[in-house]
Enzyme design. Structure first.
Site, PDB file in Angstrom:
ATOM      1  N   GLU A   1      -5.526  -2.348  -9.831  1.00  0.00           N
ATOM      2  CA  GLU A   1      -6.095  -1.591  -8.955  1.00  0.00           C
ATOM      3  C   GLU A   1      -5.471  -1.064  -7.665  1.00  0.00           C
ATOM      4  OE1 GLU A   1      -6.765  -4.840  -9.641  1.00  0.00           O
ATOM      5  OE2 GLU A   1      -8.444  -4.739 -10.935  1.00  0.00           O
TER       6      GLU A   1
ATOM      7  N   HIS B   1     -17.708 -12.174  -8.496  1.00  0.00           N
ATOM      8  CA  HIS B   1     -17.910 -10.676  -8.678  1.00  0.00           C
ATOM      9  C   HIS B   1     -18.767  -9.895  -7.888  1.00  0.00           C
ATOM     10  CE1 HIS B   1     -15.178 -12.010 -12.244  1.00  0.00           C
ATOM     11  NE2 HIS B   1     -15.466 -10.856 -12.704  1.00  0.00           N
TER      12      HIS B   1
ATOM     13  N   HIS C   1      18.321  -3.763  11.781  1.00  0.00           N
ATOM     14  CA  HIS C   1      16.950  -3.407  11.178  1.00  0.00           C
ATOM     15  C   HIS C   1      15.958  -2.495  12.074  1.00  0.00           C
ATOM     16  CE1 HIS C   1      13.339  -3.463   8.682  1.00  0.00           C
ATOM     17  NE2 HIS C   1      12.894  -3.770   9.796  1.00  0.00           N
TER      18      HIS C   1
ATOM     19  N   HIS D   1      14.033   1.896  13.991  1.00  0.00           N
ATOM     20  CA  HIS D   1      14.504   1.243  12.844  1.00  0.00           C
ATOM     21  C   HIS D   1      16.141   1.913  12.343  1.00  0.00           C
ATOM     22  CE1 HIS D   1      10.522   0.106  12.787  1.00  0.00           C
ATOM     23  NE2 HIS D   1      10.914  -1.205  12.159  1.00  0.00           N
TER      24      HIS D   1
END
Ligand SMILES: Cc1ncc(C[n+]2csc(CCOP(=O)(O)OP(=O)(O)O)c2C)c(N)n1
Ligand SMILES: [Mg+2]
Length: 659
Positions: A406, A468, A259, A28
């Site tokens: 998280e 859950h 890129h 890149h």
């Protein structure tokens, strides 16, 4: 020396990058060529480092969050004189065995602070590094700890969701030593960023409590002014560096064509002309290289002065011990004493509670253990007496309120581990480990010994229902290489699991802990850590086995009850507690053979079957989950889904042809 300009120095980065990528026929070039000027100003005038002492504890951290631009970092490391970063490695960029891997990999090359490539995670990890710096500073003062964390982030890093969690947490904690240089080239793979975003990044960062500065990313004076100002802030800083991707490639710059592909021989040649760089590939003229080497030695005096301060400091020993980031013998002895006490007291507690009891011992025994939770502190039971929260501006505490973030928690945990100075853990529900899976994978890949406290580990959590209740998560975590998943059955196994986690040096540990109470299974003390063997025989019938029942965690109790039922019918069943598959796999073949035995096998685990065939064989029987869970009391769910001692005993009898 005086005739060497910053422009020449930046062009050395551009040339090395495009040449290495051309030779590898992969890579890149756009990002390194676009950010070469910013990086040159940073590394020659601001970054505190000494190329001859890559791991000096008080160095500034440099995080290339836009990891695809790896040749930027590799060029900098070579040019400034990091011993491992040779020109041969640059020629060997992206080849098997090269230190200069496709994306920067921690542990492959000195000067690579963190593995990056998954966009956004470098930035998110840097937040943990910057937090660790402040926490270490709160303990050891400015004389020993006084460094910055610099990040280069691209448009992609700022688009990734984890960047939201990262900048929110950093802004809240006022991590003013964190400076993010945004490679604002307004190009990603699909073209202009405008095809996918209309975000006002300035307002976004300001809203999160950051200071925002701007510069022309190709004007050295403008860059220098912005970086100087960034160092004097009471908040984290975003520097918007307006750049042109692929700067210097006359026909391709400013477009996504630069890129992620080599420029091509013709364009490389044209870029040499455009940049005024007449030198052959991989050749940096002596005067330019010397100027860079001087930049690499710039920090030597500062490092030597720091070493003198450390040597004179009454805190030297403690500082160096903390820096090791290892469990001390005192801590391990305290845990073993605690185990002895548990074997005598035989508490019936949830393993999440047993984990908290172990943490009381751990936190009391070693100062540099820190932890936190993603807003489930009182469910995960991750806090104990003596842990004060880490607060904005006051980093002396040991408990980190990660908020409901998280993924950021996982990345920050990695950052704390990479920074060094602490052992760290973090908690959430096992089900939401999925939200941080990208960070867990990076911990395993980088060999970081962080500990996850994942509670509410099965349908046993009950009423919160299938959203859950993890069923596939154990299998998903077990699938990650260099990862230990430990699902302890009682308080003793939980203490042993913590001991394994704390002694781990290069493997992350996930503790899968129950919400519901579990009876003591281990009622006799042994100094030996049986969880460390991965699996062991908990119950061996007299006179040989008819059947072996394998179980983990809360299902070990079910296995023991099933063995009792079978005994009444004259069937001799052994029970193997199997808290950690990965550790069991590491044992000697004869140990494994003895534990597993020759008799037919039944496994019981309140989770999906995937992976269990390895242990029970084609002929074995598995009692567990075959669907999502359901909302209802935990005990009823076990019956509803057939995870009962009766069913385990029945499966055993069927296997033996007795049913
Ligand atoms: C999480 C993640 N998703 C996707 C990718 C694949 N990818 C690599 S670079 C890139 C575009 C990045 O754009 P930007 O950050 O602006 O870099 P630039 O093109 O400016 O060098 C993408 C989508 C990745 N590396 N990580
Ligand atoms: Mg971009």
């Amino acid at each position: 020396m005086s005739e060497v300009s910053l422009k020449d120095m930046a062009n050395a980065i551009r040339a090395l990058s495009m040449d290495a990528i051309q030779k590898a026929n992969s890579g890149h070039p756009g990002m390194p060529m676009g950010m070469a000027d910013v990086a040159t100003v940073l590394w020659t005038k601001f970054l505190k480092f000494d190329a001859r002492a890559p791991w000096w504890a008080d160095r500034d951290r440099f995080v290339l969050s836009a990891g695809h631009g790896s040749m930027l970092l590799y060029s900098l490391l070579y040019l400034t004189g990091f011993e491992q970063a040779t020109i041969d490695e640059i020629r060997n960029f992206r080849q098997l065995g090269s230190r200069m891997a496709g994306h920067p990999e921690y542990g492959h090359l000195d000067g690579v602070e963190v593995t990056t490539g998954p966009l956004g995670t470098g930035l998110a990890t840097a937040v943990g590094m910057a937090l660790a710096e402040r926490m270490q500073n709160a303990r050891y003062g400015d004389d020993l700890v006084d460094h910055y964390t610099w990040v280069i982030a691209g448009d992609g890093c700022l688009m990734e969701g984890v960047s939201h969690e990262a900048i929110d947490l950093a802004g809240h904690l006022k991590l003013n030593r964190l400076i993010v240089l945004w490679d604002n080239n307004a190009i990603t793979i699909d073209g202009a960023t405008s095809v996918a975003t209309s975000m006002d990044q300035h307002k976004r960062f300001e809203a999160a409590g950051w200071k925002v500065l701007s510069c022309d990313g190709h004007d050295h004076a403008s860059i220098e002014a912005a970086l100087a100002e960034a160092k004097n802030s009471d908040r984290p800083v975003l520097v918007d560096c307006k750049t042109i991707i692929g700067f210097g490639a006359p026909n391709k710059q400013g477009t996504e064509a630069t890129h992620g592909a080599p420029l091509g021989e013709d364009e490389v040649k044209a870029a040499r002309e455009q940049l005024g760089w007449p030198y052959p590939p991989f050749e940096v003229p002596k005067n330019i290289l010397n100027a860079w080497r001087e930049a690499g030695a710039r920090g030597a005096a500062e490092r030597e002065a720091w070493e003198q301060r450390l040597n004179a400091s009454p805190k030297k020993e403690a500082f160096l011990r903390d820096l090791e980031s290892k469990a001390t013998p005192d801590l391990m002895n305290a845990l073993n004493d605690f185990k002895k006490q548990l074997a005598e007291e035989k508490p019936k507690v949830a393993t999440r509670k047993a984990s908290q009891m172990a943490l009381e011992v751990i936190i009391g025994a070693q100062e540099n253990v820190v932890g936190g939770s993603a807003d489930l502190t009182h469910s995960n039971l991750t806090i104990v007496k003596g842990m004060e929260p880490v607060k904005p501006g006051d980093y002396s505490g040991r408990y980190i309120h990660y908020g409901i973030r998280e993924f950021e928690m996982g990345c920050a945990m990695n950052g704390i581990a990479l920074h060094k100075g602490f052992l760290n853990y973090g908690g959430t529900f096992l089900i939401f480990s999925d939200f941080m899976r990208g960070a867990i994978r990076l911990a395993a890949l980088q060999g970081l010994p962080v500990t996850y406290v994942f509670t509410h580990d099965s349908i046993g959590l009950g009423e919160d229902g299938p959203t859950h209740q993890p069923v596939e998560i154990l299998a998903a975590l077990r699938a990650i290489p260099n990862m230990r998943v430990i699902r302890p059955a009682d308080a003793v196994e939980t203490a042993e699991a913590w001991a394994v986690a704390l002694e781990s040096e290069s493997t992350p540990t996930a503790l899968a802990l129950s919400r519901q109470g579990l009876p003591a299974m281990r009622t006799e003390h042994t100094d030996e850590n049986l969880v460390a063997k991965g699996a062991y025989v908990l119950r061996e019938p007299d006179g040989g086995r008819d059947v072996t029942i394998l179980a983990t965690g809360s299902e070990v109790e079910i296995a023991m009850n099933a063995a009792d039922m079978l005994a009444e019918k004259g069937v001799k069943a052994a029970v193997v507690s199997m808290p950690c598959w990965e550790l069991f796999e590491e044992q000697a073949d004869d140990y494994k053979a003895a534990v597993l035995g020759d008799a037919p096998r039944v496994a019981v685990e309140a989770a999906v079957e995937q992976g269990w065939r390895k242990w029970i064989g084609e002929a074995g029987r598995f009692i567990g989950m075959h669907s999502f869970g359901a909302s209802g009391p935990g005990g009823e769910l076990y019956k509803h889904f057939g995870i009962t001692a009766e069913n385990v005993a029945k499966a055993a009898e069927e296997l033996l042809g007795k049913a």
